[in-house]
Design a protein around this motif. Sequence first.
Motif: not given
Length: 73
Positions: A10-28
């Motif tokens: 919950q603390d690692c996603v930006e508005g573009n759904m990118a996490t703080n880990v390059p290449g990992i995206f999340a949603a929902g």
Amino acid sequence: MGGDRDFDWQDCVEGNMATNVPGIFAAGDIVQYEGKTNLIASGYTEAITAVNKAHKFIDPKVTEQLYSTVLYR
């Protein structure tokens, strides 16, 4: 991350759904960001954004999709 159950998505996603880990995206439901509405429709939109951003990450030459709907002819 990996098997780390203490990792807070919950603390690692930006508005573009990118996490703080390059290449990992999340949603929902697993993500939270400023201005998020917890609605099913928001999850669908986030998923579309995450997939498109992941595609762009994998292939930087691809044209980024601007809308979630596409007309097929």
